[in-house]
Write a protein that holds these residues in place. Structure first.
Motif, PDB file in Angstrom:
ATOM      1  N   MET A 150      83.459  12.514 -24.317  1.00 38.63           N
ATOM      2  CA  MET A 150      83.277  11.590 -23.217  1.00 38.63           C
ATOM      3  C   MET A 150      81.880  11.480 -22.766  1.00 38.63           C
ATOM      4  O   MET A 150      81.209  12.531 -22.879  1.00 38.63           O
ATOM      5  N   PRO A 151      81.084  10.295 -22.823  1.00 36.16           N
ATOM      6  CA  PRO A 151      79.789  10.417 -22.276  1.00 36.16           C
ATOM      7  C   PRO A 151      79.618  10.734 -20.835  1.00 36.16           C
ATOM      8  O   PRO A 151      80.538  10.364 -19.880  1.00 36.16           O
ATOM      9  N   THR A 152      78.635  11.240 -20.529  1.00 37.59           N
ATOM     10  CA  THR A 152      78.433  11.945 -19.244  1.00 37.59           C
ATOM     11  C   THR A 152      77.456  11.359 -18.442  1.00 37.59           C
ATOM     12  O   THR A 152      76.556  10.482 -19.188  1.00 37.59           O
ATOM     13  N   SER A 153      77.614  10.853 -17.310  1.00 31.39           N
ATOM     14  CA  SER A 153      76.921  10.171 -16.522  1.00 31.39           C
ATOM     15  C   SER A 153      75.396  11.006 -16.241  1.00 31.39           C
ATOM     16  O   SER A 153      75.435  12.238 -16.113  1.00 31.39           O
ATOM     17  N   PRO A 154      74.343  10.281 -16.342  1.00 29.47           N
ATOM     18  CA  PRO A 154      73.056  11.137 -15.997  1.00 29.47           C
ATOM     19  C   PRO A 154      73.171  11.748 -14.604  1.00 29.47           C
ATOM     20  O   PRO A 154      73.475  11.279 -13.611  1.00 29.47           O
ATOM     21  N   ARG A 155      72.489  13.022 -14.382  1.00 26.74           N
ATOM     22  CA  ARG A 155      72.525  13.839 -13.297  1.00 26.74           C
ATOM     23  C   ARG A 155      71.344  13.249 -12.462  1.00 26.74           C
ATOM     24  O   ARG A 155      70.205  12.761 -12.801  1.00 26.74           O
ATOM     25  N   ARG A 156      71.542  13.265 -11.128  1.00 27.03           N
ATOM     26  CA  ARG A 156      70.643  12.723 -10.059  1.00 27.03           C
ATOM     27  C   ARG A 156      69.630  13.919 -10.036  1.00 27.03           C
ATOM     28  O   ARG A 156      69.963  14.877  -9.900  1.00 27.03           O
ATOM     29  N   PRO A 157      68.264  13.372 -10.089  1.00 24.50           N
ATOM     30  CA  PRO A 157      67.286  14.631  -9.778  1.00 24.50           C
ATOM     31  C   PRO A 157      67.424  15.189  -8.591  1.00 24.50           C
ATOM     32  O   PRO A 157      67.446  14.676  -7.576  1.00 24.50           O
ATOM     33  N   ARG A 158      67.433  16.559  -8.686  1.00 25.53           N
ATOM     34  CA  ARG A 158      67.357  17.344  -7.462  1.00 25.53           C
ATOM     35  C   ARG A 158      66.178  16.902  -6.537  1.00 25.53           C
ATOM     36  O   ARG A 158      65.009  16.993  -7.014  1.00 25.53           O
ATOM     37  N   ARG A 159      66.340  17.100  -5.376  1.00 22.80           N
ATOM     38  CA  ARG A 159      65.363  16.856  -4.284  1.00 22.80           C
ATOM     39  C   ARG A 159      64.454  18.053  -4.101  1.00 22.80           C
ATOM     40  O   ARG A 159      64.961  19.250  -4.279  1.00 22.80           O
ATOM     41  N   PRO A 160      63.246  17.998  -4.097  1.00 23.15           N
ATOM     42  CA  PRO A 160      62.515  19.372  -3.697  1.00 23.15           C
ATOM     43  C   PRO A 160      62.765  19.982  -2.527  1.00 23.15           C
ATOM     44  O   PRO A 160      63.522  19.496  -1.796  1.00 23.15           O
ATOM     45  N   PRO A 161      62.443  21.337  -2.490  1.00 25.00           N
ATOM     46  CA  PRO A 161      62.790  22.038  -1.069  1.00 25.00           C
ATOM     47  C   PRO A 161      62.398  21.274   0.200  1.00 25.00           C
ATOM     48  O   PRO A 161      61.282  20.466   0.156  1.00 25.00           O
ATOM     49  N   LEU A 162      62.921  21.771   1.299  1.00 23.08           N
ATOM     50  CA  LEU A 162      62.490  20.818   2.469  1.00 23.08           C
ATOM     51  C   LEU A 162      61.264  20.766   2.941  1.00 23.08           C
ATOM     52  O   LEU A 162      60.609  19.847   2.934  1.00 23.08           O
ATOM     53  N   ALA A 163      60.443  21.884   2.727  1.00 17.77           N
ATOM     54  CA  ALA A 163      59.031  21.920   2.858  1.00 17.77           C
ATOM     55  C   ALA A 163      57.954  21.178   1.962  1.00 17.77           C
ATOM     56  O   ALA A 163      57.240  20.565   2.646  1.00 17.77           O
ATOM     57  N   ALA A 164      58.527  20.864   0.654  1.00 12.56           N
ATOM     58  CA  ALA A 164      57.816  19.920  -0.044  1.00 12.56           C
ATOM     59  C   ALA A 164      58.154  18.494   0.221  1.00 12.56           C
ATOM     60  O   ALA A 164      57.231  17.666   0.038  1.00 12.56           O
ATOM     61  N   GLN A 165      59.268  18.446   0.582  1.00 14.61           N
ATOM     62  CA  GLN A 165      59.655  16.856   1.118  1.00 14.61           C
ATOM     63  C   GLN A 165      58.715  16.552   2.452  1.00 14.61           C
ATOM     64  O   GLN A 165      58.125  15.394   2.694  1.00 14.61           O
ATOM     65  N   ILE A 166      58.645  17.591   3.276  1.00 13.67           N
ATOM     66  CA  ILE A 166      57.910  17.276   4.576  1.00 13.67           C
ATOM     67  C   ILE A 166      56.332  17.275   4.194  1.00 13.67           C
ATOM     68  O   ILE A 166      55.524  16.190   4.684  1.00 13.67           O
ATOM     69  N   GLN A 167      55.795  17.914   3.036  1.00 15.32           N
ATOM     70  CA  GLN A 167      54.829  17.768   2.717  1.00 15.32           C
ATOM     71  C   GLN A 167      54.331  16.374   2.091  1.00 15.32           C
ATOM     72  O   GLN A 167      53.337  15.651   2.413  1.00 15.32           O
ATOM     73  N   ALA A 168      55.233  15.940   1.304  1.00 15.33           N
ATOM     74  CA  ALA A 168      55.083  14.480   0.764  1.00 15.33           C
ATOM     75  C   ALA A 168      54.972  13.326   1.938  1.00 15.33           C
ATOM     76  O   ALA A 168      54.289  12.781   1.685  1.00 15.33           O
ATOM     77  N   LEU A 169      55.850  13.540   2.851  1.00 15.59           N
ATOM     78  CA  LEU A 169      56.000  12.665   4.066  1.00 15.59           C
ATOM     79  C   LEU A 169      54.509  12.742   4.644  1.00 15.59           C
ATOM     80  O   LEU A 169      53.860  11.686   4.985  1.00 15.59           O
TER      81      LEU A 169
END
Length: 450
Positions: A1-20
């Protein structure tokens, strides 16, 4: 059975704040930096203006030292003879040999926020000068012109937009930039101990490289960060739009000092004799322990008393005041600086630090150095942007990526931004504009479907 592509994991919280923050720091720095640069240049000039003023107007600000003085009453009468149709608003008695007495008049013939200052030599009782005066510090025309340049570039109401944008964004850029620098240094795993030595050492870089510009940009900003935030906050309280919001909060929280009581008794309600009562009020103020240069305010109503307060001069960090019945010299009320609400004390200190008066020339030189540091930070910031451009030409692209920022962080940022936006509407409007510009750029870069 084909598997659906996995959603990429979000970076850690500090990295998200850094990107913003990187994205917002880029647009804020790129588009608001010209206003901050102007504020720094005019602010550095204003910081030095008290010393410049002392030199330019030395003919009225300095008098021959004299061991004997004519009575204060005679000095006031001499000043009144030059403007018999004007009302005395303030009296600044000479405090030491070499200082003039300054009599300030309400003058409808000049700007509404100005008064006319008449200078009297206390040793001779002779009038030596007559100039417009502004603010509680008695700014004379040159310093007032520089002050107006710093406030609104002499453009009137539209000019206040520049200074409010600069003050509203400076704190955000400083805090955001410090966080981004801390994150970048932390990732390098330097062998130095502690975050502060790492940040001040910077990242290894080649001469002329973008990383070298970023090092100098970030380290300079980190060294003066506390001062920049202080300048930003005090600038916000003086701004037109945000200042009104601050005043609303202060009034609602009862943070402002209650005006000192000045009402006199029925027996002390007599016609005002400015020249005759001023000496009595001055004697009472000295007896009550008020020191240094003083300001005396005549009453504006028949049942009102005089006010006497210590003048903010270099070296003074507090200002006490009393109210006095002019007819008898009785102290009506006293208001010590130490008893004022914390906000009132902080705002006074902030004002006189920002204006370069609290510690005289050393403070003025420090503020000038900070202004030059801001100029360097802005220039280096634009150099980083230019170095980031593609090698085949074009302009530098924005830092950070929205894809790295999850919706929880975006919503949290919005929740934080809403009350800040209410307090700082120019910041909120320009921030929304930057996000709209960024969104339009992103849409334009999407590949078109054939």
């Amino acid at each position: 059975m084909p598997t659906s592509p996995r959603r990429p994991r979000r970076p850690p919280l500090a990295a998200q704040i850094q990107a913003l923050l990187a994205r917002l720091h880029f647009y804020g720095g790129l588009l608001v930096a010209p206003f901050i640069l102007l504020a720094a240049l005019t602010g550095g000039l204003y910081a030095m203006s008290p010393s410049i003023e002392s030199f330019v107007y030395r003919s009225v600000l300095e008098v021959p030292a004299s061991a004997e003085q004519v009575p204060l009453q005679a000095q006031i009468l001499a000043a009144q003879q030059t403007h018999p149709d004007l009302t005395v608003a303030q009296i600044w008695p000479s405090d030491r040999p070499g200082d003039p007495t300054r009599i300030l008049f309400n003058d409808p013939g000049i700007e509404a926020d100005e008064q006319r200052a008449v200078f009297v030599d206390p040793g001779t009782g002779r009038v030596i000068g007559d100039l417009p005066s502004y603010s509680g510090l008695g700014e004379l025309p040159l310093r007032r012109w520089v002050s107006g340049l710093h406030e609104n570039l002499h453009l009137g109401e539209p000019g206040f937009v520049y200074s409010e944008l600069a003050a509203s964004w400076l704190w955000f850029l400083v805090l955001g930039g410090t966080f981004l620098w801390w994150r970048s240094v932390r990732r390098r795993k330097r062998k130095l101990r502690g975050p502060i030595p790492r940040m001040l050492r910077g990242l290894p870089s080649k001469k002329g490289s973008r990383l070298r510009a970023m090092n100098l940009h970030a380290i300079t900003g980190s060294v003066v960060a506390v001062v920049l935030i202080g300048l930003s906050l005090t600038g916000i309280t003086w701004s037109n739009t945000a200042g009104k919001s601050v005043n609303t909060i202060v009034a609602e929280m009862n943070w402002k000092a209650t005006p000192i009581a000045t009402k006199v008794s029925a027996a002390e309600t007599v016609p005002l004799d400015t020249a005759g009562q001023a000496t009595r009020v001055l004697q009472t103020a000295r007896a009550e322990g008020l020191t240094g240069p003083l300001r005396l305010y005549p009453p504006t109503a028949m049942d009102g008393g005089w006010k006497a307060s210590e003048l903010w001069v270099p070296g003074r960090v507090a200002s006490d005041q009393i109210s006095v019945a002019g007819a008898t010299g009785r102290t009506i009320a006293r208001q010590d600086f130490g008893d004022l609400p914390t906000f009132s004390k902080l705002s006074s200190w902030g004002i006189y630090l920002h204006m370069g008066t609290m510690f005289g020339l050393p403070l003025q030189i420090t503020l000038l150095a900070v202004a030059m540091a801001i100029v360097a930070i802005v220039v280096l910031g634009y150099r980083m942007w230019w170095k980031r451009r593609p090698t085949r030409g074009g302009m530098g692209t924005a830092l950070g990526t929205w894809k790295a920022v999850g919706w929880p962080v975006r919503i949290g940022a919005l929740v934080i931004a809403l009350p800040i936006g209410w307090l700082l509407p120019y910041w909120a409007f320009s921030l929304a504009l930057f996000i709209a510009i960024d969104a339009a750029i992103q849409v334009s870069k999407r590949p078109k479907l054939s």
